[in-house]
Write a protein that holds these residues in place. Structure first.
Motif, PDB file in Angstrom:
ATOM      1  N   HIS A 174       1.038  -1.297   0.105  1.00  0.00           N
ATOM      2  CA  HIS A 174      -0.160   0.281   0.237  1.00  0.00           C
ATOM      3  C   HIS A 174       0.520   1.147   0.393  1.00  0.00           C
ATOM      4  O   HIS A 174       0.952   1.756   1.205  1.00  0.00           O
ATOM      5  CB  HIS A 174      -0.793   0.370   1.033  1.00  0.00           C
ATOM      6  CG  HIS A 174      -2.221   1.286   1.481  1.00  0.00           C
ATOM      7  ND1 HIS A 174      -3.357   0.683   1.990  1.00  0.00           N
ATOM      8  CD2 HIS A 174      -2.131   2.455   0.641  1.00  0.00           C
ATOM      9  CE1 HIS A 174      -4.029   2.081   1.875  1.00  0.00           C
ATOM     10  NE2 HIS A 174      -3.300   2.748   0.874  1.00  0.00           N
ATOM     11  N   THR A 175       1.240   1.506  -1.492  1.00  0.00           N
ATOM     12  CA  THR A 175       1.833   3.157  -1.181  1.00  0.00           C
ATOM     13  C   THR A 175       1.535   3.550  -2.316  1.00  0.00           C
ATOM     14  O   THR A 175       0.637   3.343  -3.042  1.00  0.00           O
ATOM     15  CB  THR A 175       3.806   2.721  -1.747  1.00  0.00           C
ATOM     16  OG1 THR A 175       3.421   2.016  -3.083  1.00  0.00           O
ATOM     17  CG2 THR A 175       3.729   1.866  -0.635  1.00  0.00           C
ATOM     18  N   HIS A 176       1.796   5.677  -2.576  1.00  0.00           N
ATOM     19  CA  HIS A 176       0.824   5.564  -3.215  1.00  0.00           C
ATOM     20  C   HIS A 176       2.011   6.386  -4.156  1.00  0.00           C
ATOM     21  O   HIS A 176       3.342   7.087  -3.096  1.00  0.00           O
ATOM     22  CB  HIS A 176       0.353   6.850  -3.127  1.00  0.00           C
ATOM     23  CG  HIS A 176      -1.416   6.068  -2.225  1.00  0.00           C
ATOM     24  ND1 HIS A 176      -2.288   5.482  -2.808  1.00  0.00           N
ATOM     25  CD2 HIS A 176      -1.665   5.919  -0.695  1.00  0.00           C
ATOM     26  CE1 HIS A 176      -3.218   5.029  -0.946  1.00  0.00           C
ATOM     27  NE2 HIS A 176      -2.621   5.264  -0.980  1.00  0.00           N
ATOM     28  N   VAL A 177       2.412   7.091  -5.541  1.00  0.00           N
ATOM     29  CA  VAL A 177       3.129   8.037  -5.887  1.00  0.00           C
ATOM     30  C   VAL A 177       2.671   8.436  -7.027  1.00  0.00           C
ATOM     31  O   VAL A 177       1.537   7.944  -7.258  1.00  0.00           O
ATOM     32  CB  VAL A 177       4.220   7.396  -7.043  1.00  0.00           C
ATOM     33  CG1 VAL A 177       5.406   6.475  -5.182  1.00  0.00           C
ATOM     34  CG2 VAL A 177       3.755   6.031  -7.569  1.00  0.00           C
ATOM     35  N   TRP A 178       3.109   9.175  -7.040  1.00  0.00           N
ATOM     36  CA  TRP A 178       2.738   9.986  -8.580  1.00  0.00           C
ATOM     37  C   TRP A 178       3.279  10.799  -9.257  1.00  0.00           C
ATOM     38  O   TRP A 178       4.775  11.203  -9.481  1.00  0.00           O
ATOM     39  CB  TRP A 178       1.989  11.793  -7.944  1.00  0.00           C
ATOM     40  CG  TRP A 178       0.912  11.209  -7.332  1.00  0.00           C
ATOM     41  CD1 TRP A 178      -0.837  10.873  -7.819  1.00  0.00           C
ATOM     42  CD2 TRP A 178       0.365  11.143  -6.157  1.00  0.00           C
ATOM     43  NE1 TRP A 178      -1.385  10.756  -6.605  1.00  0.00           N
ATOM     44  CE2 TRP A 178      -0.831  11.406  -5.314  1.00  0.00           C
ATOM     45  CE3 TRP A 178       1.231  11.590  -5.167  1.00  0.00           C
ATOM     46  CZ2 TRP A 178      -1.233  10.621  -4.111  1.00  0.00           C
ATOM     47  CZ3 TRP A 178       1.106  11.318  -3.783  1.00  0.00           C
ATOM     48  CH2 TRP A 178      -0.184  10.767  -2.634  1.00  0.00           C
ATOM     49  N   PRO A 179       2.921  11.387 -10.441  1.00  0.00           N
ATOM     50  CA  PRO A 179       4.225  11.216 -11.524  1.00  0.00           C
ATOM     51  C   PRO A 179       4.649  12.828 -11.309  1.00  0.00           C
ATOM     52  O   PRO A 179       4.492  13.758 -10.357  1.00  0.00           O
ATOM     53  CB  PRO A 179       3.012  12.630 -12.663  1.00  0.00           C
ATOM     54  CG  PRO A 179       2.485  11.377 -13.482  1.00  0.00           C
ATOM     55  CD  PRO A 179       1.140  10.886 -11.329  1.00  0.00           C
TER      56      PRO A 179
END
Length: 262
Positions: free
Chosen positions: A6-11
């Motif tokens: 469960h991780t979150h990344v964006w450009p």
């Protein structure tokens, strides 16, 4: 192998803005970029991370899926997005076109109810092909009425062939309720509890993990909303056996994703 589910990344160009629009009452432990997550993984000893893309609206779904599919497969497994505002056929075709193996559903950000019949039609189509990780419980100032443990339990019963992962032990800020309603159901539970798992009583967490089944609990940090290294240490401090710890930190997720066969 340690796998953070469960991780979150964006450009890079939008990470700062996207992170600012997420849950406001949690401290940030990273910048939301791929480079930031990679550095965190290297420091904490995490081998692989599942990165969760969320299309808040139908037009954003393909963008989220394209970004998730473009992540380095050596370190990351990208989960894409679906939205009931799109047809079932368009949702499934988009995932297949990008070669994604799973999706994230977040009722808060996507402004939908977990028991929405339109979402149920999509979940039915996902069975047997895609894993689904779903936010359950509260978030920020939202009390969590869109995605309760009871709603999750109905989904588990209605779609028995769905590989389902329930975030936050099946109910963020609803631990005891999730213990009563979700514990023991045929669903994977993730351990994310920002700002940190250590805020829960270790004995209660250990009891839930063993009651639910140590083969159906997966390590999750919710980075950048929590520190990966601290979350790993919190898992190790629960009083589980080494075999149980190994299963939670990576073995169960490897089996679910088919990485144990590679």
């Amino acid at each position: 192998m340690i796998i953070d589910c469960h991780t979150h990344v964006w450009p890079d160009a939008v990470a700062k803005r996207a992170l600012a629009g997420s849950v406001r009452d949690l401290p940030r432990r990273g910048d939301g970029t791929v480079a930031g997550l990679t550095a965190s993984m290297d420091k904490a000893g995490v081998d692989r991370a599942i990165c969760l893309g969320i299309g808040n609206t139908p037009p954003q779904v393909d963008k989220a899926n394209r970004f998730a599919a473009g992540l380095d497969p050596g370190r990351f497994t990208g989960f894409g997005s679906v939205h009931p505002g799109l047809s079932v056929e368009d949702n499934i075709a988009g995932l297949r076109a990008h070669g994604l193996r799973g999706v994230k559903i977040h009722p808060m950000f996507q402004q939908l109810e977990l028991d929405d019949p339109r979402l149920g039609a999509v979940l039915d189509a996902l069975q047997g092909e895609f894993a689904v990780i779903v936010h359950v419980g509260a978030a920020g100032e939202d009390p969590g009425n869109r995605c309760t443990p009871e709603m999750l339990a109905r989904i588990v019963r209605e779609f028995p062939r769905l590989d389902l992962i329930a975030c936050h032990f099946g109910g963020y800020r609803m631990f005891e309720r999730a213990l009563d309603v979700v514990c023991g159901l045929p669903v994977y539970l993730d351990t994310s509890w920002p700002p940190g798992l250590a805020s829960l009583a270790p004995g209660r967490v250990r009891d839930l993990v063993r009651r639910h089944g140590t083969d159906r609990v997966v390590f999750a940090s919710d980075w950048p909303m929590a520190d990966q290294g601290a979350e790993i240490e919190a898992i190790r401090a629960l009083g589980l056996t080494e075999d149980e710890i190994d299963a939670v930190l990576g073995g169960n997720a490897a089996r679910l994703l088919g990485l144990d066969k590679q």
